[in-house]
Design an enzyme around this catalytic site. Structure first.
Site, PDB file in Angstrom:
ATOM      1  N   TYR A 163       0.835  -1.208   0.000  1.00 60.72           N
ATOM      2  CA  TYR A 163       0.000   0.000   0.000  1.00 60.72           C
ATOM      3  C   TYR A 163       0.866   1.253   0.000  1.00 60.72           C
ATOM      4  O   TYR A 163       0.674   2.167  -0.804  1.00 60.72           O
ATOM      5  CB  TYR A 163      -0.922  -0.028   1.228  1.00 60.72           C
ATOM      6  CG  TYR A 163      -1.867   1.150   1.308  1.00 60.72           C
ATOM      7  CD1 TYR A 163      -2.892   1.299   0.376  1.00 60.72           C
ATOM      8  CD2 TYR A 163      -1.745   2.105   2.321  1.00 60.72           C
ATOM      9  CE1 TYR A 163      -3.767   2.373   0.444  1.00 60.72           C
ATOM     10  CE2 TYR A 163      -2.615   3.177   2.401  1.00 60.72           C
ATOM     11  CZ  TYR A 163      -3.629   3.304   1.463  1.00 60.72           C
ATOM     12  OH  TYR A 163      -4.488   4.381   1.532  1.00 60.72           O
ATOM     13  N   LYS A 167       1.093   4.076  -3.048  1.00 58.56           N
ATOM     14  CA  LYS A 167       0.729   5.498  -2.877  1.00 58.56           C
ATOM     15  C   LYS A 167       1.954   6.401  -3.097  1.00 58.56           C
ATOM     16  O   LYS A 167       1.804   7.525  -3.593  1.00 58.56           O
ATOM     17  CB  LYS A 167       0.097   5.729  -1.498  1.00 58.56           C
ATOM     18  CG  LYS A 167      -1.264   5.059  -1.307  1.00 58.56           C
ATOM     19  CD  LYS A 167      -2.358   5.611  -2.230  1.00 58.56           C
ATOM     20  CE  LYS A 167      -3.749   5.096  -1.827  1.00 58.56           C
ATOM     21  NZ  LYS A 167      -4.832   5.599  -2.685  1.00 58.56           N
TER      22      LYS A 167
HETATM   23  P1  NAP Z   1     -13.380   1.930   1.023  1.00 60.66           P
HETATM   24  O1  NAP Z   1     -14.355   2.181   2.095  1.00 60.66           O
HETATM   25  O2  NAP Z   1     -12.717   0.593   0.980  1.00 60.66           O
HETATM   26  O3  NAP Z   1     -14.058   2.250  -0.398  1.00 60.66           O
HETATM   27  C1  NAP Z   1     -13.272   2.050  -1.548  1.00 60.66           C
HETATM   28  C2  NAP Z   1     -14.085   2.327  -2.794  1.00 60.66           C
HETATM   29  O4  NAP Z   1     -13.236   2.031  -3.917  1.00 60.66           O
HETATM   30  C3  NAP Z   1     -15.315   1.443  -2.938  1.00 60.66           C
HETATM   31  O5  NAP Z   1     -16.327   2.156  -3.609  1.00 60.66           O
HETATM   32  C4  NAP Z   1     -14.817   0.306  -3.803  1.00 60.66           C
HETATM   33  O6  NAP Z   1     -15.831  -0.347  -4.532  1.00 60.66           O
HETATM   34  C5  NAP Z   1     -13.925   1.091  -4.739  1.00 60.66           C
HETATM   35  N1  NAP Z   1     -12.974   0.256  -5.479  1.00 60.66           N
HETATM   36  C6  NAP Z   1     -12.048  -0.605  -5.019  1.00 60.66           C
HETATM   37  N2  NAP Z   1     -11.415  -1.206  -6.042  1.00 60.66           N
HETATM   38  C7  NAP Z   1     -11.960  -0.707  -7.178  1.00 60.66           C
HETATM   39  C8  NAP Z   1     -11.753  -0.940  -8.553  1.00 60.66           C
HETATM   40  N3  NAP Z   1     -10.874  -1.840  -8.998  1.00 60.66           N
HETATM   41  N4  NAP Z   1     -12.467  -0.223  -9.445  1.00 60.66           N
HETATM   42  C9  NAP Z   1     -13.381   0.682  -9.039  1.00 60.66           C
HETATM   43  N5  NAP Z   1     -13.655   0.925  -7.744  1.00 60.66           N
HETATM   44  C10 NAP Z   1     -12.959   0.223  -6.822  1.00 60.66           C
HETATM   45  O7  NAP Z   1     -12.168   2.992   1.088  1.00 60.66           O
HETATM   46  P2  NAP Z   1     -12.094   4.523   1.590  1.00 60.66           P
HETATM   47  O8  NAP Z   1     -11.640   4.542   2.993  1.00 60.66           O
HETATM   48  O9  NAP Z   1     -13.307   5.269   1.198  1.00 60.66           O
HETATM   49  O10 NAP Z   1     -10.837   5.001   0.710  1.00 60.66           O
HETATM   50  C11 NAP Z   1     -10.993   5.816  -0.436  1.00 60.66           C
HETATM   51  C12 NAP Z   1      -9.602   6.286  -0.851  1.00 60.66           C
HETATM   52  O11 NAP Z   1      -8.994   6.967   0.266  1.00 60.66           O
HETATM   53  C13 NAP Z   1      -8.637   5.149  -1.229  1.00 60.66           C
HETATM   54  O12 NAP Z   1      -7.852   5.557  -2.332  1.00 60.66           O
HETATM   55  C14 NAP Z   1      -7.761   5.008   0.012  1.00 60.66           C
HETATM   56  O13 NAP Z   1      -6.463   4.529  -0.304  1.00 60.66           O
HETATM   57  C15 NAP Z   1      -7.701   6.451   0.490  1.00 60.66           C
HETATM   58  N6  NAP Z   1      -7.353   6.593   1.912  1.00 60.66           N
HETATM   59  C16 NAP Z   1      -8.184   6.084   2.863  1.00 60.66           C
HETATM   60  C17 NAP Z   1      -7.831   6.248   4.202  1.00 60.66           C
HETATM   61  C18 NAP Z   1      -8.701   5.715   5.309  1.00 60.66           C
HETATM   62  O14 NAP Z   1      -8.234   5.749   6.471  1.00 60.66           O
HETATM   63  N7  NAP Z   1      -9.910   5.259   5.048  1.00 60.66           N
HETATM   64  C19 NAP Z   1      -6.641   6.904   4.552  1.00 60.66           C
HETATM   65  C20 NAP Z   1      -5.833   7.398   3.542  1.00 60.66           C
HETATM   66  C21 NAP Z   1      -6.198   7.232   2.225  1.00 60.66           C
HETATM   67  P3  NAP Z   1     -16.621  -1.637  -3.929  1.00 60.66           P
HETATM   68  O15 NAP Z   1     -17.679  -1.109  -2.997  1.00 60.66           O
HETATM   69  O16 NAP Z   1     -17.182  -2.284  -5.157  1.00 60.66           O
HETATM   70  O17 NAP Z   1     -15.610  -2.493  -3.214  1.00 60.66           O
END
Ligand code: NAP
Length: 245
Positions: A163, A167
């Site tokens: 990861y 990033k």
């Molecule tokens: P999440 O709850 O796991 O949601 C991820 C979303 O991405 C879901 O809609 C998922 O679809 C979609 N996705 C995954 N693989 C995909 C693919 N191959 N094609 C299209 N869509 C796909 O994650 P989140 O926490 O909202 O994270 C969103 C972003 O923020 C990510 O880039 C993550 O790295 C970043 N981020 C998150 C955090 C955190 O603490 N949460 C911190 C730093 C950065 P499905 O519903 O179909 O699985």
């Protein structure tokens, strides 16, 4: 009305980003890899009175899906003002540099890095039609190479390797892309939404989804005098909001 495409917007940070941009008067193409989940998310927004939204099926791991989404969007609109590359995965945990299977690295890079490049290349022509195009790459504070070398950093030693690497690579792509588009109206930035309670981390993060989305929205709605080629992270840099790369 300004238009925005958000990948992975059927839930969590992407969904909330859609909601906040709808409230600001944007027309939202809500990216989802499963159209049923996208339709459910759109219905939820519409039942709250936010109607300028429709689902777009786009799996960022799948070239054919990205291409189909590109062709569909080009039929629906002549201009895309904002692209938010939000879809991301963490990979299996725990991850170590030596033991983690190479296929985990490949899968995480496919979604978090190669997917972003392919989506960006596919939608760049529609973005070029905007007078103020914005690209937001949703990264992580863990993508900072500088801070991984700082023993005083709160996440020092936190190294989900695939990861982190994906990033950091995304950050590198973002800065080069911003540089390539320097003499244009584009603003291209990486945004860390902060460690946020979502399905991504089994809701372990201390941050809230509305706060995380607000950080993404801020970069998506930058004015003409706003920065480009920056790594925004309130977590890494509470005072300036600008993280070291
Ligand atoms: P999440 O709850 O796991 O949601 C991820 C979303 O991405 C879901 O809609 C998922 O679809 C979609 N996705 C995954 N693989 C995909 C693919 N191959 N094609 C299209 N869509 C796909 O994650 P989140 O926490 O909202 O994270 C969103 C972003 O923020 C990510 O880039 C993550 O790295 C970043 N981020 C998150 C955090 C955190 O603490 N949460 C911190 C730093 C950065 P499905 O519903 O179909 O699985």
């Amino acid at each position: 009305m300004k238009t925005v495409l958000i990948t992975g917007a059927n839930k969590s940070i992407g969904f909330e980003t859609a909601r906040q941009l709808l409230q600001q008067g944007y027309y939202v193409y809500l990216g989802c890899r499963d159209i049923k989940k996208g339709e459910q998310a759109v219905n939820q927004l519409k039942s709250a009175g936010l109607n300028e939204v429709e689902p777009i099926e786009i799996d960022v791991d799948d070239t054919r899906s990205i291409k189909a989404a590109g062709e569909l969007l080009a039929q629906k609109t002549k201009v895309l003002d904002v692209l938010i590359n939000n879809a991301g995965i963490s990979g299996d945990m725990p991850q170590t540099a030596l033991e983690t299977d190479i296929n985990v690295f490949r899968q995480v890079f496919e979604t978090n890095f190669f997917g972003v490049i392919e989506v960006t290349q596919t939608f760049i022509n529609l973005l070029r039609q905007s007078s103020a195009p914005r690209i937001v790459n949703v990264t992580s504070g863990l993508g900072s190479l500088t801070l991984h070398n700082d023993p005083t950093w709160k996440y020092y030693g936190v190294k989900p390797t695939s990861y982190v690497s994906s990033k950091a690579a995304l950050n590198a792509y973002t800065i080069v892309l911003a540089n390539n588009l320097q003499d244009t109206p584009f603003k291209v930035n990486a945004v860390d939404p902060g460690y946020t309670a979502t399905d991504f981390n089994h809701h372990s993060g201390p941050g809230t989804v509305p706060d995380a989305a607000a950080r993404v929205v801020k970069a998506a709605t930058l004015g003409a005098d706003g920065p480009t080629g920056q790594f925004f992270s309130d977590d890494n840099a509470p005072e300036t909001g600008i993280s070291p790369w």
